[in-house]
Motif scaffolding. Structure first.
Motif, PDB file in Angstrom:
ATOM      1  N   HIS A  19     -23.580  49.573 -70.809  1.00 27.98           N
ATOM      2  CA  HIS A  19     -22.785  48.388 -70.495  1.00 27.98           C
ATOM      3  C   HIS A  19     -22.451  48.464 -69.013  1.00 27.98           C
ATOM      4  O   HIS A  19     -22.125  49.541 -68.508  1.00 27.98           O
ATOM      5  CB  HIS A  19     -21.473  48.373 -71.273  1.00 27.98           C
ATOM      6  N   ALA A  20     -22.532  47.346 -68.337  1.00 28.45           N
ATOM      7  CA  ALA A  20     -22.194  47.289 -66.916  1.00 28.45           C
ATOM      8  C   ALA A  20     -21.179  46.178 -66.703  1.00 28.45           C
ATOM      9  O   ALA A  20     -21.429  45.027 -67.072  1.00 28.45           O
ATOM     10  CB  ALA A  20     -23.429  47.042 -66.067  1.00 28.45           C
ATOM     11  N   ALA A  21     -20.042  46.523 -66.150  1.00 31.98           N
ATOM     12  CA  ALA A  21     -18.995  45.540 -65.869  1.00 31.98           C
ATOM     13  C   ALA A  21     -19.191  44.997 -64.462  1.00 31.98           C
ATOM     14  O   ALA A  21     -19.347  45.758 -63.512  1.00 31.98           O
ATOM     15  CB  ALA A  21     -17.627  46.196 -65.998  1.00 31.98           C
ATOM     16  N   ILE A  22     -19.206  43.676 -64.353  1.00 33.87           N
ATOM     17  CA  ILE A  22     -19.357  43.036 -63.047  1.00 33.87           C
ATOM     18  C   ILE A  22     -18.227  42.029 -62.854  1.00 33.87           C
ATOM     19  O   ILE A  22     -17.608  41.570 -63.816  1.00 33.87           O
ATOM     20  CB  ILE A  22     -20.734  42.370 -62.873  1.00 33.87           C
ATOM     21  N   ASP A  23     -17.971  41.703 -61.625  1.00 38.33           N
ATOM     22  CA  ASP A  23     -16.917  40.747 -61.296  1.00 38.33           C
ATOM     23  C   ASP A  23     -17.308  39.338 -61.734  1.00 38.33           C
ATOM     24  O   ASP A  23     -18.489  38.974 -61.709  1.00 38.33           O
ATOM     25  CB  ASP A  23     -16.644  40.735 -59.784  1.00 38.33           C
ATOM     26  N   GLU A  24     -16.297  38.568 -62.115  1.00 36.43           N
ATOM     27  CA  GLU A  24     -16.518  37.159 -62.442  1.00 36.43           C
ATOM     28  C   GLU A  24     -17.111  36.469 -61.207  1.00 36.43           C
ATOM     29  O   GLU A  24     -16.721  36.745 -60.082  1.00 36.43           O
ATOM     30  CB  GLU A  24     -15.204  36.487 -62.825  1.00 36.43           C
ATOM     31  N   GLY A  25     -18.048  35.591 -61.432  1.00 35.75           N
ATOM     32  CA  GLY A  25     -18.649  34.848 -60.335  1.00 35.75           C
ATOM     33  C   GLY A  25     -19.814  35.556 -59.659  1.00 35.75           C
ATOM     34  O   GLY A  25     -20.501  34.956 -58.837  1.00 35.75           O
ATOM     35  N   GLU A  26     -20.038  36.831 -59.988  1.00 32.02           N
ATOM     36  CA  GLU A  26     -21.177  37.546 -59.405  1.00 32.02           C
ATOM     37  C   GLU A  26     -22.477  37.018 -60.008  1.00 32.02           C
ATOM     38  O   GLU A  26     -22.507  36.531 -61.128  1.00 32.02           O
ATOM     39  CB  GLU A  26     -21.066  39.045 -59.668  1.00 32.02           C
ATOM     40  N   ASP A  27     -23.538  37.130 -59.267  1.00 31.23           N
ATOM     41  CA  ASP A  27     -24.861  36.720 -59.725  1.00 31.23           C
ATOM     42  C   ASP A  27     -25.338  37.735 -60.767  1.00 31.23           C
ATOM     43  O   ASP A  27     -25.700  38.861 -60.438  1.00 31.23           O
ATOM     44  CB  ASP A  27     -25.814  36.655 -58.535  1.00 31.23           C
ATOM     45  N   ARG A  28     -25.321  37.337 -62.026  1.00 31.05           N
ATOM     46  CA  ARG A  28     -25.654  38.257 -63.119  1.00 31.05           C
ATOM     47  C   ARG A  28     -27.104  38.734 -63.046  1.00 31.05           C
ATOM     48  O   ARG A  28     -27.399  39.888 -63.317  1.00 31.05           O
ATOM     49  CB  ARG A  28     -25.356  37.597 -64.456  1.00 31.05           C
ATOM     50  N   GLN A  29     -28.017  37.854 -62.667  1.00 31.26           N
ATOM     51  CA  GLN A  29     -29.428  38.243 -62.566  1.00 31.26           C
ATOM     52  C   GLN A  29     -29.620  39.259 -61.440  1.00 31.26           C
ATOM     53  O   GLN A  29     -30.341  40.239 -61.608  1.00 31.26           O
ATOM     54  CB  GLN A  29     -30.314  37.014 -62.353  1.00 31.26           C
ATOM     55  N   ALA A  30     -28.965  39.039 -60.307  1.00 29.18           N
ATOM     56  CA  ALA A  30     -29.070  39.981 -59.187  1.00 29.18           C
ATOM     57  C   ALA A  30     -28.474  41.333 -59.578  1.00 29.18           C
ATOM     58  O   ALA A  30     -29.026  42.383 -59.232  1.00 29.18           O
ATOM     59  CB  ALA A  30     -28.365  39.421 -57.955  1.00 29.18           C
ATOM     60  N   ALA A  31     -27.365  41.322 -60.307  1.00 28.92           N
ATOM     61  CA  ALA A  31     -26.745  42.579 -60.760  1.00 28.92           C
ATOM     62  C   ALA A  31     -27.683  43.320 -61.700  1.00 28.92           C
ATOM     63  O   ALA A  31     -27.875  44.534 -61.578  1.00 28.92           O
ATOM     64  CB  ALA A  31     -25.407  42.291 -61.435  1.00 28.92           C
ATOM     65  N   LEU A  32     -28.276  42.604 -62.626  1.00 31.97           N
ATOM     66  CA  LEU A  32     -29.202  43.206 -63.578  1.00 31.97           C
ATOM     67  C   LEU A  32     -30.391  43.841 -62.862  1.00 31.97           C
ATOM     68  O   LEU A  32     -30.767  44.985 -63.144  1.00 31.97           O
ATOM     69  CB  LEU A  32     -29.675  42.140 -64.568  1.00 31.97           C
ATOM     70  N   LEU A  33     -30.969  43.126 -61.913  1.00 29.62           N
ATOM     71  CA  LEU A  33     -32.103  43.664 -61.156  1.00 29.62           C
ATOM     72  C   LEU A  33     -31.708  44.877 -60.321  1.00 29.62           C
ATOM     73  O   LEU A  33     -32.464  45.846 -60.231  1.00 29.62           O
ATOM     74  CB  LEU A  33     -32.706  42.577 -60.269  1.00 29.62           C
ATOM     75  N   ALA A  34     -30.525  44.850 -59.732  1.00 26.74           N
ATOM     76  CA  ALA A  34     -30.053  45.983 -58.926  1.00 26.74           C
ATOM     77  C   ALA A  34     -29.842  47.221 -59.804  1.00 26.74           C
ATOM     78  O   ALA A  34     -30.188  48.344 -59.416  1.00 26.74           O
ATOM     79  CB  ALA A  34     -28.761  45.615 -58.202  1.00 26.74           C
ATOM     80  N   ILE A  35     -29.299  47.030 -60.992  1.00 26.77           N
ATOM     81  CA  ILE A  35     -29.086  48.159 -61.908  1.00 26.77           C
ATOM     82  C   ILE A  35     -30.424  48.727 -62.347  1.00 26.77           C
ATOM     83  O   ILE A  35     -30.620  49.948 -62.352  1.00 26.77           O
ATOM     84  CB  ILE A  35     -28.243  47.712 -63.122  1.00 26.77           C
ATOM     85  N   ARG A  36     -31.362  47.860 -62.702  1.00 26.82           N
ATOM     86  CA  ARG A  36     -32.695  48.325 -63.117  1.00 26.82           C
ATOM     87  C   ARG A  36     -33.392  49.100 -61.991  1.00 26.82           C
ATOM     88  O   ARG A  36     -34.011  50.132 -62.228  1.00 26.82           O
ATOM     89  CB  ARG A  36     -33.571  47.153 -63.550  1.00 26.82           C
ATOM     90  N   ARG A  37     -33.271  48.602 -60.766  1.00 27.01           N
ATOM     91  CA  ARG A  37     -33.880  49.274 -59.617  1.00 27.01           C
ATOM     92  C   ARG A  37     -33.249  50.651 -59.404  1.00 27.01           C
ATOM     93  O   ARG A  37     -33.949  51.641 -59.202  1.00 27.01           O
ATOM     94  CB  ARG A  37     -33.730  48.404 -58.370  1.00 27.01           C
ATOM     95  N   LEU A  38     -31.935  50.730 -59.484  1.00 23.39           N
ATOM     96  CA  LEU A  38     -31.244  52.010 -59.312  1.00 23.39           C
ATOM     97  C   LEU A  38     -31.664  53.012 -60.395  1.00 23.39           C
ATOM     98  O   LEU A  38     -31.955  54.177 -60.094  1.00 23.39           O
ATOM     99  CB  LEU A  38     -29.722  51.803 -59.368  1.00 23.39           C
ATOM    100  N   LEU A  39     -31.713  52.568 -61.646  1.00 18.14           N
ATOM    101  CA  LEU A  39     -32.105  53.457 -62.737  1.00 18.14           C
ATOM    102  C   LEU A  39     -33.526  53.975 -62.544  1.00 18.14           C
ATOM    103  O   LEU A  39     -33.806  55.157 -62.788  1.00 18.14           O
ATOM    104  CB  LEU A  39     -31.997  52.732 -64.079  1.00 18.14           C
ATOM    105  N   ALA A  40     -34.425  53.115 -62.097  1.00 20.78           N
ATOM    106  CA  ALA A  40     -35.819  53.518 -61.891  1.00 20.78           C
ATOM    107  C   ALA A  40     -35.964  54.456 -60.698  1.00 20.78           C
ATOM    108  O   ALA A  40     -36.598  55.509 -60.796  1.00 20.78           O
ATOM    109  CB  ALA A  40     -36.695  52.288 -61.704  1.00 20.78           C
ATOM    110  N   GLU A  41     -35.365  54.090 -59.566  1.00 16.63           N
ATOM    111  CA  GLU A  41     -35.541  54.875 -58.343  1.00 16.63           C
ATOM    112  C   GLU A  41     -34.800  56.209 -58.377  1.00 16.63           C
ATOM    113  O   GLU A  41     -35.328  57.227 -57.967  1.00 16.63           O
ATOM    114  CB  GLU A  41     -35.093  54.059 -57.131  1.00 16.63           C
ATOM    115  N   ARG A  42     -33.574  56.198 -58.853  1.00 15.12           N
ATOM    116  CA  ARG A  42     -32.757  57.408 -58.813  1.00 15.12           C
ATOM    117  C   ARG A  42     -33.001  58.334 -59.993  1.00 15.12           C
ATOM    118  O   ARG A  42     -32.978  59.549 -59.858  1.00 15.12           O
ATOM    119  CB  ARG A  42     -31.280  57.047 -58.737  1.00 15.12           C
ATOM    120  N   TYR A  43     -33.249  57.760 -61.176  1.00 14.90           N
ATOM    121  CA  TYR A  43     -33.326  58.578 -62.389  1.00 14.90           C
ATOM    122  C   TYR A  43     -34.675  58.521 -63.100  1.00 14.90           C
ATOM    123  O   TYR A  43     -34.856  59.182 -64.112  1.00 14.90           O
ATOM    124  CB  TYR A  43     -32.220  58.152 -63.365  1.00 14.90           C
ATOM    125  N   GLY A  44     -35.609  57.709 -62.618  1.00 16.85           N
ATOM    126  CA  GLY A  44     -36.913  57.613 -63.256  1.00 16.85           C
ATOM    127  C   GLY A  44     -36.865  56.933 -64.618  1.00 16.85           C
ATOM    128  O   GLY A  44     -37.753  57.132 -65.433  1.00 16.85           O
TER     129      GLY A  44
END
Length: 70
Positions: A19-44
């Motif tokens: 689960h990822a908590a984000i601020d109201e009004g944040e771009d949900r798609q951009a947040a999702l892509l950023a989390i996926r990128r971090l998980l792939a790059e940092r943790y494989g």
């Protein structure tokens, strides 16, 4: 991020759900892509199930019970 579960389906295939908590009004798609990128790059981790939530609303937490003390 919270409610994180990581496991191996096979020795070379790792999965994560979280689960990822984000601020109201944040771009949900951009947040999702950023989390996926971090998980792939940092943790494989390339297979992720991500649930986006508001900061103060975890979908898995029980509703407050006004009569319950605990």
């Amino acid at each position: 991020m919270h409610h994180v579960h990581v496991w191996s389906l096979t020795p070379g295939r790792h999965l994560v759900s979280l689960h990822a908590a984000i601020d109201e009004g944040e771009d949900r798609q951009a947040a999702l892509l950023a989390i996926r990128r971090l998980l792939a790059e940092r943790y494989g981790l390339h297979h992720a199930t991500i649930q986006l939530e508001s900061w103060h609303q975890c979908a898995d937490e029980p509703e407050p019970d006004e009569g319950h003390r605990g």
